[in-house]
Write a protein that holds these residues in place. Structure first.
Motif, mmCIF file in Angstrom:
data_model
loop_
_atom_site.group_PDB
_atom_site.id
_atom_site.type_symbol
_atom_site.label_atom_id
_atom_site.label_comp_id
_atom_site.label_asym_id
_atom_site.label_seq_id
_atom_site.Cartn_x
_atom_site.Cartn_y
_atom_site.Cartn_z
ATOM 1 N N GLU A 1 0.413 9.000 2.054
ATOM 2 C CA GLU A 1 -0.023 10.326 2.489
ATOM 3 C C GLU A 1 -1.500 10.583 2.190
ATOM 4 O OE1 GLU A 1 2.512 13.192 0.713
ATOM 5 O OE2 GLU A 1 4.295 12.600 1.852
ATOM 6 N N THR A 2 -2.073 9.843 1.262
ATOM 7 C CA THR A 2 -3.474 10.055 0.887
ATOM 8 C C THR A 2 -4.229 8.733 0.914
ATOM 9 O OG1 THR A 2 -3.208 9.665 -1.500
ATOM 10 C CG2 THR A 2 -2.713 11.876 -0.691
ATOM 11 N N LEU A 3 -5.562 8.851 0.847
ATOM 12 C CA LEU A 3 -6.432 7.681 0.797
ATOM 13 C C LEU A 3 -7.080 7.563 -0.580
ATOM 14 C CD1 LEU A 3 -8.252 8.103 4.254
ATOM 15 C CD2 LEU A 3 -6.248 6.702 3.741
ATOM 16 N N SER A 4 -6.362 7.935 -1.607
ATOM 17 C CA SER A 4 -6.934 8.014 -2.950
ATOM 18 C C SER A 4 -7.226 6.636 -3.535
ATOM 19 C CB SER A 4 -5.982 8.768 -3.890
ATOM 20 O OG SER A 4 -4.816 7.995 -4.112
ATOM 21 N N VAL A 5 -8.123 6.615 -4.521
ATOM 22 C CA VAL A 5 -8.450 5.381 -5.245
ATOM 23 C C VAL A 5 -7.206 4.843 -5.942
ATOM 24 C CG1 VAL A 5 -9.783 4.424 -7.170
ATOM 25 C CG2 VAL A 5 -10.870 6.013 -5.571
ATOM 26 N N GLU A 6 -6.406 5.739 -6.480
ATOM 27 C CA GLU A 6 -5.201 5.314 -7.187
ATOM 28 C C GLU A 6 -4.255 4.549 -6.269
ATOM 29 O OE1 GLU A 6 -7.270 8.401 -9.244
ATOM 30 O OE2 GLU A 6 -6.450 8.393 -7.193
ATOM 31 N N ILE A 7 -4.086 5.027 -5.052
ATOM 32 C CA ILE A 7 -3.235 4.334 -4.076
ATOM 33 C C ILE A 7 -3.823 2.958 -3.757
ATOM 34 C CG2 ILE A 7 -2.390 4.363 -1.701
ATOM 35 C CD1 ILE A 7 -0.888 6.291 -3.450
ATOM 36 N N CYS A 8 -5.132 2.921 -3.531
ATOM 37 C CA CYS A 8 -5.798 1.650 -3.208
ATOM 38 C C CYS A 8 -5.664 0.657 -4.359
ATOM 39 C CB CYS A 8 -7.266 1.893 -2.873
ATOM 40 S SG CYS A 8 -7.518 2.840 -1.351
ATOM 41 N N ASP A 9 -5.822 1.143 -5.589
ATOM 42 C CA ASP A 9 -5.683 0.257 -6.757
ATOM 43 C C ASP A 9 -4.283 -0.337 -6.814
ATOM 44 O OD1 ASP A 9 -8.269 0.703 -7.558
ATOM 45 O OD2 ASP A 9 -7.777 2.196 -9.087
ATOM 46 N N ARG A 10 -3.293 0.505 -6.555
ATOM 47 C CA ARG A 10 -1.903 0.041 -6.626
ATOM 48 C C ARG A 10 -1.630 -1.014 -5.559
ATOM 49 N NH1 ARG A 10 0.623 4.922 -6.879
ATOM 50 N NH2 ARG A 10 1.347 4.956 -4.717
ATOM 51 N N ILE A 11 -2.201 -0.846 -4.377
ATOM 52 C CA ILE A 11 -1.989 -1.823 -3.308
ATOM 53 C C ILE A 11 -2.685 -3.144 -3.638
ATOM 54 C CG2 ILE A 11 -2.475 -2.330 -0.885
ATOM 55 C CD1 ILE A 11 -2.201 0.691 -0.323
ATOM 56 N N VAL A 12 -3.931 -3.068 -4.117
ATOM 57 C CA VAL A 12 -4.685 -4.286 -4.433
ATOM 58 C C VAL A 12 -4.005 -5.085 -5.542
ATOM 59 C CG1 VAL A 12 -6.863 -5.153 -5.418
ATOM 60 C CG2 VAL A 12 -6.908 -3.433 -3.607
ATOM 61 N N GLU A 13 -3.424 -4.376 -6.503
ATOM 62 C CA GLU A 13 -2.774 -5.048 -7.635
ATOM 63 C C GLU A 13 -1.671 -6.004 -7.176
ATOM 64 O OE1 GLU A 13 -3.062 -5.332 -10.929
ATOM 65 O OE2 GLU A 13 -5.013 -4.329 -10.827
ATOM 66 N N ARG A 14 -1.088 -5.746 -6.025
ATOM 67 C CA ARG A 14 -0.013 -6.613 -5.541
ATOM 68 C C ARG A 14 -0.534 -7.991 -5.137
ATOM 69 N NH1 ARG A 14 2.250 -2.303 -1.063
ATOM 70 N NH2 ARG A 14 2.549 -0.502 -2.472
ATOM 71 N N TYR A 15 -1.831 -8.111 -4.929
ATOM 72 C CA TYR A 15 -2.374 -9.343 -4.352
ATOM 73 C C TYR A 15 -3.344 -10.085 -5.275
ATOM 74 C CZ TYR A 15 -0.445 -7.305 -0.098
ATOM 75 O OH TYR A 15 0.403 -6.761 0.842
ATOM 76 N N ILE A 16 -3.538 -9.580 -6.507
ATOM 77 C CA ILE A 16 -4.461 -10.272 -7.413
ATOM 78 C C ILE A 16 -3.754 -10.714 -8.695
ATOM 79 C CG2 ILE A 16 -6.540 -9.131 -6.568
ATOM 80 C CD1 ILE A 16 -6.429 -7.241 -8.904
#
Length: 519
Positions: free
Chosen positions: A504-519
């Motif tokens: 629902e949002t484009l927040s940094v927190e959401i982006c961090d959570r998504i990136v964590e899945r791939y690093i």
């Protein structure tokens, strides 16, 4: 012109050494005192013209301490751009504590006729009180032009070349940007590209003049660590020398004691040998005290990496972990057929083409002010946000892009600030334009929506912002550097985008959570 002086003291005896060791405590303090009088009497505006900034006492002592004094009877030392001799005297103070050194030959290069008398007085003071034979020579010629022919292996100028190589070099070179048409730049084309700076030419020539196994300590800005202008210099440095220690200051304005210099500065210890596998990284807040420096060793391949030998300035093990995580990705934007570019329109050069409101023949001109909460807010009532021009170079296809601000304030938490632009945001236009204070990422073919969202995830994440800050300390986001940074595969970027689209949002927190899945 050369100013030479040599003392005639006998070879050190234990008694003589102890007596002179008592007298040496005031050498540097007296040199600093004379220098401060000069600073107070000579306008900073005049000194700035030649890039002259004087090293403080603590910094000078620390730099001298980085150098290993060879176990040999005599030493040959170079101080190019020596100013009032503060660094030379700090090193001579250290040598005074080494009873095995009986003879020192010091070569100082200095062209400022206003400071040369102070330099001579300071060196005379040491000569009269030291326990070793001291011969010094003040060369009043341009260091770069006098050494360039030998460095380039040509006879471009008639030069008075330094025939001998040096055991030790200590320097605070001038910080001054010069034009690519300047004599200094023209004489060293192998390392100069674009509009160079005097400081890195000094360092390159100093490394050239160092003996095999010799050491040098230098204090310079951090700008050489990345970017296209310094590529040839970095290649020369790591091909001919070994970066042994890298000292960072966490404060920009507390490095030069009596100077107001908002410049991120580094101290380097370089040895003329093949690059070692690990580099010691030390950090202090300022130049007032080096007693409580943090220190750790980092692998060379992490600190210095990529085909352009970018130098990543890690300040702690957490920074090192950031690099190690993202360096697992082996692609770059360019590898994926993507590229960050700089906005096309320079507003002050296109004033006659700017419009404050929509009219026939205008296209949207996007500024950083239109970037808000991850999307584009257009129009926003800003002056000149419409462009009317026939110049094809100012038009770009109305496609999906990721916009990234080129400039941010130093105190802002995020260096990488971006927004998603979709062609459907302005559906009635075939072309748009971008202000040159923003960057945009485009592809060889139009980007899919999920690709743009995936790029947003990547560039908005905390870890990617940290990575960029380690690479570049300036407030400008450089497209050359972004295009060299590691990114995941295009499939993973699209998966990241699909994940963000569902949120629902484009927040940094959401982006961090998504990136964590791939690093």
């Amino acid at each position: 012109m050369e100013i030479k002086a040599i003392n005639t003291r006998p070879i050190k005896s234990t008694i003589l050494f102890e007596n002179h060791k008592k007298n040496k405590e005031n050498w540097l303090k007296k040199a600093i005192s004379r220098t401060n009088e000069f600073i107070n009497d000579y306008p900073k505006s005049e000194r700035k013209k030649i890039g002259q900034f004087f090293t403080g006492e603590k910094t000078a002592k620390y730099m001298a301490s980085l150098l290993s004094i060879p176990k040999q009877d005599s030493l040959v030392i170079l101080d190019p751009g020596s100013g009032s001799g503060i660094l030379s005297i700090a090193l001579l103070e250290l040598i005074e504590t080494k009873p095995w050194v009986n003879c020192v030959k010091l070569i100082c290069f200095e062209t400022d006729e206003n400071v040369i008398p102070i330099l001579r007085d300071n060196l005379e003071m040491v000569k009269e009180n030291c326990s070793f034979l001291l011969e010094y020579c003040i060369k009043t010629e341009n260091y770069i032009t006098s050494q360039a022919a030998a460095f380039e292996h040509t006879l471009l100028v008639e030069s008075n070349l330094t025939e001998e190589k040096f055991d030790l070099i200590i320097e605070n070179p001038p910080y001054k940007k010069i034009s690519k048409a300047s004599l200094e730049a023209q004489l060293v084309p192998s390392i100069c590209k674009g509009a160079p700076n005097l400081y890195f030419i000094f360092v390159a020539l100093s490394l050239f003049n160092l003996k095999a196994g010799g050491e040098m300590a230098v204090i310079i800005p951090r700008s050489w660590t990345s970017g296209l202008y310094f590529k040839n210099f970095r290649n020369y440095l790591f091909h001919n020398g070994s970066l042994e220690r890298l000292h960072l200051f966490t404060s920009r304005n507390k490095v030069f004691d009596k100077e107001t210099v908002l410049q991120e500065t580094l101290i380097l210890k370089i040895k003329k040998r093949k690059q070692i596998d690990s580099i010691e990284v030390t950090t202090s807040e300022n130049s007032i005290s080096f007693d409580n420096c943090s220190s750790f060793f980092a692998p060379k391949q992490v600190i210095v990496s990529g085909p352009d030998n970018y130098v990543y300035l890690v300040t702690n093990k957490k920074d090192l972990e950031v690099l190690e995580k993202l360096n697992k990705w082996k692609n770059t934007l360019v590898d994926l057929g993507l590229k960050m570019k700089t906005g096309l329109t320079v507003d002050f050069r296109s004033r006659s083409s700017l419009r404050n409101s929509k009219e026939e023949g205008t296209i949207p001109l996007f500024y950083s002010q239109h970037m808000k909460n991850g999307r584009i807010n257009f129009p926003c009532g800003k002056e000149g946000e419409w462009l009317k021009t026939d110049k094809k170079g100012l038009h770009q296809p109305n496609e999906n892009y990721l916009f990234v601000k080129r400039f941010t304030a130093k105190e802002e938490k995020k260096r990488l600030q971006c927004s998603i632009y979709l062609a459907t945001d302005c559906p009635n236009y075939l072309t748009i334009s971008t202000h040159n204070k923003i960057n945009f990422i485009a592809g060889k073919s139009p980007l899919d929506v999920n690709t743009v969202y995936g790029l947003y995830v990547l560039f908005s994440s905390t870890i990617y912002d940290q990575y960029y800050r380690i690479l570049n300390g300036s407030t400008q986001v450089n497209s050359t550097e972004i295009n060299s940074m590691p990114v995941p595969s295009l499939d993973i970027i699209k998966q990241m985008g699909d994940a963000l689209i569902k949120e629902e949002t484009l927040s940094v927190e959401i982006c961090d959570r998504i990136v964590e899945r791939y690093i």
